[in-house]
Design an enzyme around this catalytic site. Structure first.
Site, short mmCIF file in Angstrom:
data_model
loop_
_atom_site.label_atom_id
_atom_site.label_comp_id
_atom_site.label_asym_id
_atom_site.label_seq_id
_atom_site.Cartn_x
_atom_site.Cartn_y
_atom_site.Cartn_z
N ASN A 11 0.22 3.44 9.87
CA ASN A 11 0.45 2.04 10.23
C ASN A 11 1.74 1.58 9.57
O ASN A 11 1.77 1.32 8.36
CB ASN A 11 -0.75 1.20 9.76
CG ASN A 11 -0.57 -0.27 10.06
OD1 ASN A 11 0.37 -0.66 10.76
ND2 ASN A 11 -1.46 -1.09 9.54
N TRP A 12 2.78 1.48 10.39
CA TRP A 12 4.11 1.14 9.84
C TRP A 12 4.24 -0.35 9.56
O TRP A 12 5.25 -0.79 8.99
CB TRP A 12 5.20 1.60 10.80
CG TRP A 12 5.26 3.09 11.00
CD1 TRP A 12 4.51 4.04 10.35
CD2 TRP A 12 6.11 3.81 11.91
NE1 TRP A 12 4.85 5.30 10.80
CE2 TRP A 12 5.82 5.19 11.76
CE3 TRP A 12 7.07 3.43 12.84
CZ2 TRP A 12 6.47 6.18 12.50
CZ3 TRP A 12 7.72 4.42 13.58
CH2 TRP A 12 7.43 5.77 13.40
N LYS A 13 3.27 -1.13 10.00
CA LYS A 13 3.30 -2.59 9.78
C LYS A 13 4.64 -3.14 10.26
O LYS A 13 5.17 -2.69 11.26
CB LYS A 13 2.99 -2.90 8.31
CG LYS A 13 1.67 -2.23 7.87
CD LYS A 13 1.17 -2.67 6.53
CE LYS A 13 -0.14 -1.94 6.21
NZ LYS A 13 -0.72 -2.38 4.96
N HIS A 99 -7.12 -5.45 11.59
CA HIS A 99 -6.51 -5.11 10.30
C HIS A 99 -6.62 -6.30 9.36
O HIS A 99 -6.50 -7.45 9.78
CB HIS A 99 -5.04 -4.70 10.48
CG HIS A 99 -4.50 -4.08 9.24
ND1 HIS A 99 -4.06 -4.84 8.17
CD2 HIS A 99 -4.40 -2.79 8.86
CE1 HIS A 99 -3.69 -4.03 7.20
NE2 HIS A 99 -3.89 -2.78 7.58
N GLU A 101 -4.66 -7.61 7.38
CA GLU A 101 -3.53 -8.54 7.36
C GLU A 101 -3.60 -9.52 8.54
O GLU A 101 -2.91 -10.54 8.54
CB GLU A 101 -2.21 -7.74 7.34
CG GLU A 101 -2.01 -7.14 5.94
CD GLU A 101 -1.33 -5.79 5.91
OE1 GLU A 101 -0.68 -5.41 6.89
OE2 GLU A 101 -1.48 -5.10 4.88
N GLU A 171 -11.07 -0.24 5.08
CA GLU A 171 -9.92 -0.53 4.23
C GLU A 171 -10.27 -1.69 3.30
O GLU A 171 -10.15 -2.86 3.68
CB GLU A 171 -8.71 -0.93 5.07
CG GLU A 171 -8.27 0.12 6.06
CD GLU A 171 -6.83 -0.12 6.52
OE1 GLU A 171 -5.97 0.69 6.16
OE2 GLU A 171 -6.57 -1.12 7.20
N GLY A 177 -1.99 -1.67 -0.24
CA GLY A 177 -0.65 -1.95 -0.77
C GLY A 177 -0.63 -2.26 -2.25
O GLY A 177 0.37 -2.75 -2.76
N SER A 217 -3.93 2.45 -0.09
CA SER A 217 -3.19 3.20 -1.11
C SER A 217 -3.46 4.70 -1.10
O SER A 217 -3.50 5.34 -2.16
CB SER A 217 -3.46 2.60 -2.51
OG SER A 217 -3.00 1.26 -2.56
N GLY A 238 -0.71 3.23 5.17
CA GLY A 238 0.34 2.22 5.28
C GLY A 238 1.63 2.71 4.66
O GLY A 238 2.36 3.51 5.25
N GLY A 239 1.91 2.26 3.43
CA GLY A 239 3.19 2.55 2.77
C GLY A 239 3.58 4.02 2.81
O GLY A 239 4.74 4.36 3.10
P1 13P Z 1 -1.36 1.05 2.14
O1 13P Z 1 -1.56 2.53 2.44
O2 13P Z 1 0.08 0.68 2.01
O3 13P Z 1 -2.21 0.60 1.02
O4 13P Z 1 -1.87 0.27 3.44
C1 13P Z 1 -3.09 0.59 3.99
C2 13P Z 1 -3.20 -0.08 5.29
O5 13P Z 1 -3.27 -1.30 5.35
C3 13P Z 1 -3.18 0.75 6.50
O6 13P Z 1 -3.52 0.02 7.61
#
Ligand code: 13P
Length: 260
Positions: A11-13, A99, A101, A171, A177, A217, A238-239
């Site tokens: 997930n590149w957000k 998600h 967010e 999640e 994050g 994470s 994510g990251g």
């Molecule tokens: P991180 O891996 O950056 O914690 O993000 C997880 C995430 O929200 C994937 O959708």
């Protein structure tokens, strides 16, 4: 891992330029051995404007493309929204729904997420439905109830026959994050609970087939211990998915579980 095929999403957000998105997809394809892709499903979730560019970059590989969100409406006067049909047209086979967010950042309720999920499924997409508790919910001992409600209400009205096009991403919000990962046993306990709830809502056979991935994470250094849990079927990253080398290492860790 049981018979479920591992699944890893990146997930590149709201990150990458168009050129960076194409380069990142290209680097993932170049670095992933074909044998890994035979053992593990991989889906990239780029920002909407780069979907077509990333779909072009991945079209000759088994790597799938997904939207980070989808509208609950099929078409019309919904400024800024993206329909399931548009995602399919742009090359997507799947979409994220729920998600954190969007749940917590934008206030999307279980009811709206249920409408999005059903809209996506009826249009022919697969869905990765995201659930997870906040830190205060965890600290007050409500994690399991909150997640159980997210699963129940999010899947309301979805027939068992559609479950094979749905995966669940657990999640925990406090792990996203933050560099703080759920302990592998805690992730397993929640995944096991989600599967038990799915069994109650549907039946044992359907519940056993649903892939439940962990997100929050995940890094190359912790992926293996999390993916080794019997009810963890991969990850939503994510990251760490913004770095091709690290992301590929995480995918290798998931693929190796299908062999064990
Ligand atoms: P991180 O891996 O950056 O914690 O993000 C997880 C995430 O929200 C994937 O959708």
């Amino acid at each position: 891992m049981p018979s479920r095929r591992p699944l890893v999403g990146g997930n590149w957000k709201m990150n990458t330029s168009r050129a960076e998105a194409q380069d990142l997809a290209g680097a993932v394809i170049t670095q992933l051995e074909p044998s890994i892709l035979q053992a593990c499903d991989v889906t990239l979730f780029p920002p909407f404007p780069w979907l077509t560019a990333v779909a072009e970059a991945t079209c000759s590989s088994p790597i799938g493309i997904g939207g980070q969100d989808v509208s609950d409406q099929s078409q019309g006067a919904f400024t800024g929204q993206t329909s399931a049909a548009m995602l399919i047209d742009a090359g997507c086979s799947t979409t994220l729904v729920g998600h954190s967010e969007r749940r917590h950042g934008l206030g999307e309720s279980n009811a709206i997420l249920n409408a999005k999920l059903r809209q996506a499924i009826s249009a022919g997409l697969e869905v990765m439905y995201c659930v997870g508790e906040t830190l205060s919910e965890r600290e007050s001992g409500q994690s399991e109830d909150v997640v159980a409600m997210q699963v129940k209400e999010g899947l309301d009205g979805v027939p068992a026959g559609d479950l094979d096009r749905i995966s669940i991403a657990y999640e925990p919000v406090w792990a996203i994050g933050t560099g703080r990962t759920a302990a592998a046993e805690d992730a397993q306990a929640m995944h096991c609970r989600i599967r038990a709830d799915l069994e109650n809502q549907y039946d044992a056979r359907s519940a056993k087939g649903v892939r439940i991935v962990y997100g929050g994470s995940v890094k190359p250094s912790n992926a293996e211990s999390i993916f080794a849990q019997p009810d963890v079927d991969g990850g939503l990253i994510g990251g760490a998915s913004l770095d091709a080398e690290g992301f590929v290492e995480i995918i290798r860790a998931a693929a190796s579980m299908s062999a064990s």
